[in-house]
Design a protein around this motif. Sequence first.
Motif, mmCIF file in Angstrom:
data_model
loop_
_atom_site.group_PDB
_atom_site.id
_atom_site.type_symbol
_atom_site.label_atom_id
_atom_site.label_comp_id
_atom_site.label_asym_id
_atom_site.label_seq_id
_atom_site.Cartn_x
_atom_site.Cartn_y
_atom_site.Cartn_z
ATOM 1 N N VAL A 1 53.225 46.376 38.788
ATOM 2 C CA VAL A 1 52.487 46.120 37.554
ATOM 3 C C VAL A 1 51.002 46.343 37.776
ATOM 4 C CG1 VAL A 1 51.829 44.309 35.910
ATOM 5 C CG2 VAL A 1 54.218 44.537 36.625
ATOM 6 N N ASP A 2 50.491 45.871 38.892
ATOM 7 C CA ASP A 2 49.069 46.045 39.224
ATOM 8 C C ASP A 2 48.686 47.519 39.263
ATOM 9 O OD1 ASP A 2 49.155 43.327 39.565
ATOM 10 O OD2 ASP A 2 48.522 43.335 41.656
ATOM 11 N N MET A 3 49.462 48.306 39.999
ATOM 12 C CA MET A 3 49.100 49.701 40.211
ATOM 13 C C MET A 3 49.193 50.518 38.929
ATOM 14 S SD MET A 3 50.444 50.595 44.062
ATOM 15 C CE MET A 3 52.122 50.023 43.831
ATOM 16 N N GLU A 4 50.139 50.180 38.073
ATOM 17 C CA GLU A 4 50.222 50.870 36.788
ATOM 18 C C GLU A 4 48.999 50.563 35.924
ATOM 19 O OE1 GLU A 4 53.950 49.621 35.221
ATOM 20 O OE2 GLU A 4 55.123 51.054 36.415
ATOM 21 N N ALA A 5 48.558 49.302 35.938
ATOM 22 C CA ALA A 5 47.399 48.920 35.129
ATOM 23 C C ALA A 5 46.107 49.480 35.705
ATOM 24 C CB ALA A 5 47.312 47.401 35.020
ATOM 25 N N LEU A 6 45.966 49.490 37.020
ATOM 26 C CA LEU A 6 44.744 49.986 37.661
ATOM 27 C C LEU A 6 44.662 51.508 37.644
ATOM 28 C CD1 LEU A 6 44.607 47.599 40.766
ATOM 29 C CD2 LEU A 6 43.025 47.596 38.820
ATOM 30 N N ASP A 7 45.830 52.170 37.594
ATOM 31 C CA ASP A 7 45.868 53.648 37.557
ATOM 32 C C ASP A 7 44.956 54.208 38.648
ATOM 33 O OD1 ASP A 7 46.540 56.186 36.722
ATOM 34 O OD2 ASP A 7 45.038 56.247 35.132
ATOM 35 N N ILE A 8 45.281 53.888 39.897
ATOM 36 C CA ILE A 8 44.413 54.149 41.042
ATOM 37 C C ILE A 8 44.245 55.651 41.291
ATOM 38 C CG2 ILE A 8 44.137 53.774 43.530
ATOM 39 C CD1 ILE A 8 45.884 51.216 43.129
ATOM 40 N N SER A 9 42.983 56.060 41.494
ATOM 41 C CA SER A 9 42.667 57.454 41.802
ATOM 42 C C SER A 9 42.026 57.535 43.186
ATOM 43 C CB SER A 9 41.706 58.027 40.755
ATOM 44 O OG SER A 9 40.381 57.568 40.992
ATOM 45 N N PRO A 10 41.948 58.752 43.768
ATOM 46 C CA PRO A 10 41.365 58.896 45.113
ATOM 47 C C PRO A 10 39.904 58.479 45.217
ATOM 48 C CG PRO A 10 42.654 60.837 44.543
ATOM 49 C CD PRO A 10 42.541 60.019 43.288
ATOM 50 N N ASP A 11 39.189 58.392 44.114
ATOM 51 C CA ASP A 11 37.778 58.010 44.142
ATOM 52 C C ASP A 11 37.553 56.518 43.935
ATOM 53 O OD1 ASP A 11 36.970 60.689 44.475
ATOM 54 O OD2 ASP A 11 37.068 61.033 42.311
ATOM 55 N N ASP A 12 38.620 55.764 43.744
ATOM 56 C CA ASP A 12 38.476 54.352 43.397
ATOM 57 C C ASP A 12 38.220 53.484 44.624
ATOM 58 O OD1 ASP A 12 38.867 54.910 40.756
ATOM 59 O OD2 ASP A 12 40.901 54.113 40.628
ATOM 60 N N ASN A 13 37.230 52.623 44.501
ATOM 61 C CA ASN A 13 36.968 51.570 45.469
ATOM 62 C C ASN A 13 37.410 50.255 44.844
ATOM 63 O OD1 ASN A 13 35.282 52.956 47.723
ATOM 64 N ND2 ASN A 13 34.375 53.684 45.800
ATOM 65 N N LEU A 14 38.403 49.621 45.454
ATOM 66 C CA LEU A 14 39.027 48.439 44.883
ATOM 67 C C LEU A 14 38.628 47.188 45.647
ATOM 68 C CD1 LEU A 14 42.663 49.857 44.490
ATOM 69 C CD2 LEU A 14 40.769 50.024 42.854
ATOM 70 N N VAL A 15 38.620 46.065 44.926
ATOM 71 C CA VAL A 15 38.401 44.755 45.527
ATOM 72 C C VAL A 15 39.523 43.848 45.053
ATOM 73 C CG1 VAL A 15 36.815 42.830 45.825
ATOM 74 C CG2 VAL A 15 35.908 45.115 45.457
ATOM 75 N N CYS A 16 40.096 43.089 45.963
ATOM 76 C CA CYS A 16 41.201 42.205 45.568
ATOM 77 C C CYS A 16 41.166 40.932 46.394
ATOM 78 C CB CYS A 16 42.549 42.910 45.730
ATOM 79 S SG CYS A 16 43.023 43.266 47.444
ATOM 80 N N ILE A 17 41.891 39.938 45.932
ATOM 81 C CA ILE A 17 42.162 38.745 46.718
ATOM 82 C C ILE A 17 43.437 39.016 47.503
ATOM 83 C CG2 ILE A 17 42.729 36.295 46.629
ATOM 84 C CD1 ILE A 17 40.940 36.137 44.144
ATOM 85 N N ALA A 18 43.443 38.680 48.776
ATOM 86 C CA ALA A 18 44.502 39.143 49.669
ATOM 87 C C ALA A 18 45.817 38.389 49.504
ATOM 88 C CB ALA A 18 44.030 39.043 51.114
ATOM 89 N N SER A 19 45.774 37.060 49.528
ATOM 90 C CA SER A 19 46.999 36.270 49.576
ATOM 91 C C SER A 19 47.873 36.790 50.710
ATOM 92 C CB SER A 19 47.699 36.319 48.215
ATOM 93 O OG SER A 19 48.835 35.485 48.191
ATOM 94 N N GLY A 20 49.134 37.131 50.451
ATOM 95 C CA GLY A 20 50.015 37.626 51.502
ATOM 96 C C GLY A 20 49.801 39.073 51.873
ATOM 97 N N SER A 21 48.870 39.756 51.203
ATOM 98 C CA SER A 21 48.447 41.139 51.489
ATOM 99 C C SER A 21 49.459 42.207 51.100
ATOM 100 C CB SER A 21 48.073 41.315 52.974
ATOM 101 O OG SER A 21 46.903 40.589 53.264
ATOM 102 N N CYS A 22 50.572 41.842 50.473
ATOM 103 C CA CYS A 22 51.492 42.864 49.965
ATOM 104 C C CYS A 22 50.780 43.753 48.950
ATOM 105 C CB CYS A 22 52.700 42.221 49.300
ATOM 106 S SG CYS A 22 53.494 40.921 50.249
#
Length: 405
Positions: free
Chosen positions: A46-67
Amino acid sequence: MNSSAQVQLDAAVLQEGDAATSGLERLFSRLFLGLVYPQIWEDPVVDMEALDISPDDNLVCIASGSCNMLSYLMAGPASVTAVDLSPAHVALGRLKLAAVRRLPDYGAFYQFFGRADLASNVALYDTYILPGLDQETRDFWDGRCLFSRRISVFQHGFYNHGLLGRFLGAVHVVARLGRVSFAPLLAARTLEEQQNFFDTKIAPLFDMWLVRKLAGFRAALFGLGIPPAQYDKLAADGDGDVLPVLRERVRKLMCDFPIRDNYFAWQAFARGYDPAPDASLPPYLQKCNFEAVRENAQKGRILNRSLTDQLAQEPGRSKQGYALLDAQDWMNDAQLNALWTEITRTATPGAKVIFRTGGNADILPDRLASDILDRWNYDPEISAQGTARDRSAIYGGFHLYRFKG
């Protein structure tokens, strides 16, 4: 590391309240120094579909279990910076990054994190992973836990450990008291069979005196990583009673997705992943994604600090995606505005923020300053889709905002 982490956790968790609430919050803060989530409980698909990640994207997240972090790396972004206030979560994320880089093949990687219960996992750690760890992470996993090294949890069933693992163990005890076996659910082949199992076997458990009594304690959900402030948001959706909310979340987990396609349900009701060759797994653990995760692992880093503090060190207009998990449910208005001030400063036009809430409603309106909120657009369609499709089923809402610029 622990004293600094404790100060950060106290700042994140402790809110103004009565003595009883403050005592519970301090207890939760202490518990969060250790491992809470051996597996993250937000759906990375669900996350990746919403973020629509591209090669130029710099992402920040909270790790939790890091999956989530490792799954985002699979998509090939420019970078992923993960932060967490729990030193144990930081050590787990760094272990995963080192493992995917250094283990000899997918089979060894799956054995270590997919099975996580074989005696040979410690040998894999000593031979391949250990030399690639920083000293702090090495000290954590080589440290003693009762009578053995901490890394030995990967030969005794890692997913049974942490607050979540122990909470799920308690759920199974309650199920046995109610004479319920989850085997028929795990063998189900239709949604109708799953619904029938819930209606006939699980729904009656919520009428047990013990379950109703436990649900009334605000500390009862600490094992799900839910502090008192978030417990109150859950209860608000049930008109002050958390039990009907929990019942609906369990129903969704059991009934809304085919059991063969939902590794969250397998973790909850089998205490591990489905061993079938075509089993549902987190994206980073799927064989077809192994090489992509390995290739991009050097683009990931994980730090033991708050998201707000980390963003304050990042350049302006440098980030394209933010995954906040449910951290905002813990925050008071001052903390929430401080976080979004840094998000807005560091976001590029079109940047996306995703987060989840324990309750159904978006928590930003009426809490976030208008001069900040007005610079963002809420996407109700993607938010509703994400809420419906999140297989973990633990949250009331999934939310997506886009930066206007």
